[in-house]
Design a protein around this motif. Structure first.
Motif, mmCIF file in Angstrom:
data_model
loop_
_atom_site.group_PDB
_atom_site.id
_atom_site.type_symbol
_atom_site.label_atom_id
_atom_site.label_comp_id
_atom_site.label_asym_id
_atom_site.label_seq_id
_atom_site.Cartn_x
_atom_site.Cartn_y
_atom_site.Cartn_z
ATOM 1 N N UNK A 27 -85.123 -52.702 -24.680
ATOM 2 C CA UNK A 27 -86.467 -52.121 -24.776
ATOM 3 C C UNK A 27 -87.283 -52.439 -23.528
ATOM 4 N N UNK A 28 -87.876 -51.428 -22.943
ATOM 5 C CA UNK A 28 -88.764 -51.660 -21.795
ATOM 6 C C UNK A 28 -88.029 -51.960 -20.509
ATOM 7 N N UNK A 29 -86.701 -51.805 -20.484
ATOM 8 C CA UNK A 29 -85.972 -52.033 -19.237
ATOM 9 C C UNK A 29 -85.774 -50.721 -18.482
ATOM 10 N N UNK A 30 -85.601 -50.849 -17.157
ATOM 11 C CA UNK A 30 -85.399 -49.675 -16.304
ATOM 12 C C UNK A 30 -84.031 -49.058 -16.512
ATOM 13 N N UNK A 31 -83.993 -47.745 -16.435
ATOM 14 C CA UNK A 31 -82.718 -47.028 -16.370
ATOM 15 C C UNK A 31 -82.842 -46.062 -15.190
ATOM 16 N N UNK A 32 -81.867 -46.068 -14.313
ATOM 17 C CA UNK A 32 -81.907 -45.157 -13.171
ATOM 18 C C UNK A 32 -80.478 -44.861 -12.732
ATOM 19 N N UNK A 33 -80.306 -44.210 -11.581
ATOM 20 C CA UNK A 33 -78.949 -43.851 -11.164
ATOM 21 C C UNK A 33 -78.094 -45.091 -10.909
ATOM 22 N N UNK A 34 -78.731 -46.232 -10.680
ATOM 23 C CA UNK A 34 -77.964 -47.429 -10.349
ATOM 24 C C UNK A 34 -77.432 -48.145 -11.580
ATOM 25 N N UNK A 35 -78.178 -48.133 -12.662
ATOM 26 C CA UNK A 35 -77.760 -48.860 -13.860
ATOM 27 C C UNK A 35 -78.567 -48.403 -15.071
ATOM 28 N N UNK A 36 -77.918 -48.403 -16.230
ATOM 29 C CA UNK A 36 -78.624 -48.075 -17.474
ATOM 30 C C UNK A 36 -79.414 -49.297 -17.944
ATOM 31 N N UNK A 37 -80.301 -49.073 -18.910
ATOM 32 C CA UNK A 37 -81.080 -50.181 -19.475
ATOM 33 C C UNK A 37 -80.151 -51.181 -20.181
ATOM 34 N N UNK A 38 -79.125 -50.660 -20.878
ATOM 35 C CA UNK A 38 -78.183 -51.554 -21.578
ATOM 36 C C UNK A 38 -77.469 -52.460 -20.576
ATOM 37 N N UNK A 39 -77.068 -51.861 -19.464
ATOM 38 C CA UNK A 39 -76.355 -52.640 -18.448
ATOM 39 C C UNK A 39 -77.270 -53.723 -17.873
ATOM 40 N N UNK A 40 -78.515 -53.343 -17.607
ATOM 41 C CA UNK A 40 -79.452 -54.346 -17.081
ATOM 42 C C UNK A 40 -79.661 -55.463 -18.097
ATOM 43 N N UNK A 41 -79.777 -55.094 -19.386
ATOM 44 C CA UNK A 41 -79.990 -56.109 -20.426
ATOM 45 C C UNK A 41 -78.829 -57.113 -20.407
ATOM 46 N N UNK A 42 -77.616 -56.578 -20.297
ATOM 47 C CA UNK A 42 -76.437 -57.440 -20.259
ATOM 48 C C UNK A 42 -76.468 -58.344 -19.017
ATOM 49 N N UNK A 43 -76.828 -57.739 -17.883
ATOM 50 C CA UNK A 43 -76.856 -58.516 -16.629
ATOM 51 C C UNK A 43 -77.848 -59.679 -16.671
ATOM 52 N N UNK A 44 -78.926 -59.522 -17.422
ATOM 53 C CA UNK A 44 -79.930 -60.601 -17.467
ATOM 54 C C UNK A 44 -79.281 -61.888 -17.989
ATOM 55 N N UNK A 45 -78.540 -61.778 -19.113
ATOM 56 C CA UNK A 45 -77.898 -62.984 -19.662
ATOM 57 C C UNK A 45 -76.841 -63.524 -18.701
ATOM 58 N N UNK A 46 -76.101 -62.605 -18.065
ATOM 59 C CA UNK A 46 -75.042 -63.043 -17.157
ATOM 60 C C UNK A 46 -75.645 -63.762 -15.938
ATOM 61 N N UNK A 47 -76.689 -63.160 -15.349
ATOM 62 C CA UNK A 47 -77.303 -63.787 -14.169
ATOM 63 C C UNK A 47 -77.974 -65.101 -14.551
ATOM 64 N N UNK A 48 -78.588 -65.147 -15.744
ATOM 65 C CA UNK A 48 -79.224 -66.394 -16.192
ATOM 66 C C UNK A 48 -78.167 -67.483 -16.335
ATOM 67 N N UNK A 49 -77.008 -67.127 -16.897
ATOM 68 C CA UNK A 49 -75.987 -68.162 -17.101
ATOM 69 C C UNK A 49 -75.442 -68.636 -15.753
ATOM 70 N N UNK A 50 -75.264 -67.711 -14.806
ATOM 71 C CA UNK A 50 -74.807 -68.144 -13.473
ATOM 72 C C UNK A 50 -75.858 -69.031 -12.802
ATOM 73 N N UNK A 51 -77.119 -68.707 -13.024
ATOM 74 C CA UNK A 51 -78.177 -69.518 -12.421
ATOM 75 C C UNK A 51 -78.182 -70.924 -13.018
ATOM 76 N N UNK A 52 -77.960 -71.025 -14.332
ATOM 77 C CA UNK A 52 -77.914 -72.355 -14.965
ATOM 78 C C UNK A 52 -76.764 -73.165 -14.357
ATOM 79 N N UNK A 53 -75.619 -72.531 -14.188
ATOM 80 C CA UNK A 53 -74.490 -73.232 -13.563
ATOM 81 C C UNK A 53 -74.874 -73.721 -12.169
ATOM 82 N N UNK A 54 -75.521 -72.843 -11.392
ATOM 83 C CA UNK A 54 -75.891 -73.219 -10.023
ATOM 84 C C UNK A 54 -76.936 -74.336 -10.021
ATOM 85 N N UNK A 55 -77.855 -74.310 -11.012
ATOM 86 C CA UNK A 55 -78.927 -75.321 -11.040
ATOM 87 C C UNK A 55 -78.370 -76.682 -11.448
ATOM 88 N N UNK A 56 -77.272 -76.678 -12.216
ATOM 89 C CA UNK A 56 -76.629 -77.934 -12.610
ATOM 90 C C UNK A 56 -77.269 -78.548 -13.821
#
Ligand SMILES: Cc1cc2nc3c(=O)[nH]c(=O)nc-3n(C[C@H](O)[C@H](O)[C@H](O)COP(=O)(O)OP(=O)(O)OC[C@H]3O[C@@H](n4cnc5c(N)ncnc54)[C@H](O)[C@@H]3O)c2cc1C
Ligand code: FES
Ligand code: FES
Lengths: 155, 265
Positions: free
Chosen positions: B236-265
């Protein structure tokens, strides 16, 4: 119209231009130095890269007025008479160009890299070229050229 | 480009007065957003007031428990600052991954935050690290500063003079760059700062940067990459454009957050 003065390739230059004149237009149209190219209108391709006060930047995304008093180096400032600069020579030797449109920007960008990092890895060269697009070569020989140019400059 | 008048300001006050006095004045910082906009005739300001000569607006200061970055400090200088690298490495690496080297040689933190592009990186740092935006008129908390895509609470003639970042206990920023533009398709800053867990997301929201409260709760309970990844974000409220759908962006948020937690230690 305001007068804009700067040093280009070691020579003092001066021209009357409108405030909206871009640095690349100043170089190409006021000074007739057409070595610096324009490949896009979105600030993404890097064909227009020159050095201003020793650092690389996109001359299509700077006003000439912002470069007032600056020291500018363009691709025309590199060769010593008929002797190419080692980075230019490396592009020639390694077939680092096809149509050549992107080459002035590639060479100027590469020289900023090697002044900061004289011995870059292949990966570092590829990352550095983020802002330089080439429609012909597939980059492989450009990267090879820059690595060879860097080596030549290290002596 | 349309015609405009150009002038250099000698001080922040002079710049602010010049912009206010002009019919439609704009500050000019690195020009990395403003000049392309002018070239495409998407804006028609009457006057550009160049901030480049104002030495008070450049530099990075150590405030002990915070770092203050002046408004005209360029991305390259934040990326290379020993102080930022040692105290808030997440911020140095964020700056080091903005655009390309030539953009980083010109673009500034003040310009990026004033512009508030919904896919820009610095907004995630300001909101995620709970920074304060300092202007010639006031101090604005991160929470109050952003006001929707390309919109902020800055008033006409209000100049960002600096941004103050409290030093976090832990932080990391991960971005999934758009392969063509290098702007964030999704970028996530995770931080433990001032006793809070904060997660700020750029690139994904239709209204620009936002806090992912679902991931914040999960990480407050259990600071781990798995906990972040297990959160299913709503599209809900996420961007959808030629680069990525809103569903894809929603999924990426959790993935990027988890990678960031790993990097932060
Ligand atoms: C090819 C390319 C790729 C890019 N990639 C990215 C990326 O990956 N991530 C990212 O975050 N950004 C990216 N950018 C944008 C870049 O970071 C810009 O530098 C930034 O958004 C604007 O900063 P500037 O200093 O150039 O501001 P300018 O373009 O000079 O100004 C932008 C706006 O802010 C106003 N302004 C400027 N300074 C101030 C101030 N101190 N106080 C108040 N108002 C002010 C101006 O009036 C103008 O409206 C990219 C840009 C380009 C051209
Ligand atoms: S002409 Fe394409 S970036 Fe300057
Ligand atoms: S050689 Fe043709 S664009 Fe690079």
């Amino acid at each position: 119209m305001p007068t804009v003065s700067m040093t280009v390739n070691g020579k003092s230059v001066s021209a009357e231009v409108e405030p909206r004149t871009l640095l690349v237009q100043y170089l190409r149209e006021s000074l007739g130095m057409t070595g610096t190219h324009v490949g896009c209108d979105t600030s993404q391709c890097g064909a227009c890269v020159v050095h201003v006060n020793g650092e690389s930047l996109k001359s299509c995304t700077m006003l000439a007025a912002q470069a007032e008093g600056a020291d500018v180096t363009t691709i025309e400032g590199l060769a010593d008479g008929d002797v190419l600069h080692p980075m230019q020579e490396a592009f020639r030797e390694n077939h680092g160009l096809q149509c050549g449109f992107c080459t002035p920007g590639m060479v100027m960008s590469a020289l900023d890299l090697v002044q900061k990092n004289p011995d870059p890895s292949e990966q570092e060269v590829r990352e550095w070229l983020e802002g330089n697009l080439c429609r012909c070569t597939g980059y492989h020989n450009i990267v090879k050229s820059i690595l060879a140019g860097a080596q030549a400059l290290r002596g | 480009m349309y015609q405009f008048n150009y002038q250099k300001a000698g001080s922040a006050d002079e710049a602010a007065s010049a912009v206010t006095a002009a019919e439609d004045g704009r500050f000019l910082a690195g020009g990395m957003t403003l000049i392309p906009t002018l070239k495409q005739r998407l804006a028609q300001p009457s006057d550009l007031v160049d901030l480049a000569g104002i030495s008070d607006l450049v530099g990075i200061e150590d405030g002990g428990d915070s770092i203050t970055i002046k408004g005209m400090t360029r991305h390259v200088d934040v990326a290379n600052s020993d102080l930022v690298k040692s105290k808030i490495p997440a911020l140095a690496s964020l700056a080091d991954n903005i655009g390309d080297p030539q953009v980083r040689n010109r673009g500034t933190i003040g310009g990026s935050l004033a512009n508030n592009d919904p896919a820009a990186d610095y907004p995630a740092a300001v909101l995620g690290l709970n920074a304060t935006v300092i202007t010639n008129k006031r101090e604005i908390a991160a929470e109050d500063y952003f006001d929707g895509m390309f919109t902020t609470v800055l008033e006409e003639g209000e100049l960002i003079t600096a941004v103050r970042f409290p030093i976090p206990a832990k932080a990391a920023y991960m971005k999934f760059p758009n392969p063509a533009s290098r702007y964030a398709l999704v970028g996530v800053m995770v931080a433990q700062t001032g006793g809070d867990t904060r997660v700020a997301v750029t690139g994904a929201g239709q209204d620009g940067v936002f806090r992912a409260s679902e991931i914040e709760s999960a990480l407050s309970a259990n600071w781990s990459a798995d906990a972040a990844k297990a959160v299913k974000m709503s599209d809900d409220g996420l961007n959808a454009d030629i680069h990525a759908s809103a569903e894809y962006r929603a999924h990426l948020i959790s993935v990027m957050a988890s990678r960031a937690v790993t990097a932060a230690g």
